[in-house]
Scaffold this motif. Structure first.
Motif, PDB file in Angstrom:
ATOM      1  N   ASP A   1       0.818  -0.970  -0.338  1.00 12.13           N
ATOM      2  CA  ASP A   1      -0.074  -0.079   0.022  1.00 12.13           C
ATOM      3  C   ASP A   1       0.789   0.983  -0.216  1.00 12.13           C
ATOM      4  O   ASP A   1       0.566   1.835  -0.608  1.00 12.13           O
ATOM      5  CB  ASP A   1      -0.803   0.278   1.752  1.00 12.13           C
ATOM      6  CG  ASP A   1      -2.229  -1.196   0.997  1.00 12.13           C
ATOM      7  OD1 ASP A   1      -2.545  -0.829  -0.457  1.00 12.13           O
ATOM      8  OD2 ASP A   1      -2.195  -1.886   2.127  1.00 12.13           O
TER       9      ASP A   1
ATOM     10  N   SER B   1      -4.699  -3.539  -0.009  1.00  8.58           N
ATOM     11  CA  SER B   1      -6.415  -2.662   0.126  1.00  8.58           C
ATOM     12  C   SER B   1      -6.743  -2.978  -1.101  1.00  8.58           C
ATOM     13  O   SER B   1      -8.232  -2.328  -0.796  1.00  8.58           O
ATOM     14  CB  SER B   1      -5.623  -1.423   0.905  1.00  8.58           C
ATOM     15  OG  SER B   1      -5.230  -0.649  -0.238  1.00  8.58           O
TER      16      SER B   1
ATOM     17  N   THR C   1      -2.926  -4.028  -4.208  1.00 11.52           N
ATOM     18  CA  THR C   1      -2.046  -4.082  -3.229  1.00 11.52           C
ATOM     19  C   THR C   1      -3.221  -4.089  -2.001  1.00 11.52           C
ATOM     20  O   THR C   1      -3.983  -4.924  -2.783  1.00 11.52           O
ATOM     21  CB  THR C   1      -1.780  -2.258  -2.867  1.00 11.52           C
ATOM     22  OG1 THR C   1      -3.579  -1.461  -2.149  1.00 11.52           O
ATOM     23  CG2 THR C   1      -1.681  -1.906  -3.538  1.00 11.52           C
TER      24      THR C   1
END
Length: 207
Positions: free
Chosen positions: A178, A201, A199
């Motif tokens: 991230d 997230s 990523t």
């Protein structure tokens, strides 16, 4: 062509400086952190339509502190996707071979470079990447335009140039942590933006 110019306007960080900084952060990750990130990245990447619908994916075997790709490679192979992995050539260009599971990898020590895990089967030639519907690119960071910061060896600049010359248009995807998605990175005329970054997230697209 090696794609390794590191000059930037005064006051701006150079690619060399940025590479050092991103690698330093990666070196501080624990093995547990990296393993958890790899599992989440594989799950998110497998949900990408660009990978779900791909017959052939050109990927790579992660090394060092890179976001892990092994779980993703195994999942792609298990669902019948043809997976191509790079073989580093002496001039830093890339040949390709097929991934047939963990037993198909061999540890190769390249002169003055880190050891890499490469496919041990038949070599398919540098142009094999032109058959890929999606290409997973290693990187250290990507910015909000989709510009990627690589390690500086120029191997993937050659891959991208080869794709462009052939007018091939696979999905270009980078797997990162991230903190490696940033506002701006230095770019040069030969640099090409990627289409998406995955990523832990989530996924961000650039076209």
């Amino acid at each position: 062509m090696n794609g390794t110019s590191d000059t930037e306007p005064e006051g701006q960080p150079t690619k060399r400086t940025l590479r050092r900084d991103f690698l330093a952060v990666r070196s501080g990750l624990t093995g547990d952190d990296a393993q958890k990130a790899a599992a989440v990245l594989a799950e998110r990447a497998l949900e990408l339509p660009e990978l779900a619908g791909a017959h052939t994916v050109a990927a790579y075997v992660s090394v060092g502190g890179e976001p892990g790709t092994r779980a993703l490679l195994d999942a792609l192979h298990a669902r019948g996707t043809r997976v191509l992995l790079p073989v580093l050539l002496p001039d830093n260009d890339l040949d390709w071979g097929g991934y047939e599971g963990p037993g198909s990898l061999a540890r190769v020590q390249h002169e003055r470079k880190m050891a890499l895990l490469e496919p041990s089967g038949a070599r398919l030639g540098p142009d094999a990447v032109l058959t890929a519907d999606a290409v997973l690119l290693p990187g250290l960071a990507v910015d909000t335009r989709g510009m990627r910061l690589g390690r500086g060896g120029g191997s993937y600049d050659r891959v991208l140039a080869r794709l462009e010359r052939a007018e091939a248009d696979p999905a270009l995807v980078v797997l990162l942590y991230d903190s490696e998605v940033v506002a701006h990175l230095p770019a040069e005329p030969h640099d090409r933006p990627v289409h998406a970054v995955v990523t832990p997230s989530g996924v961000r697209r650039f076209r």
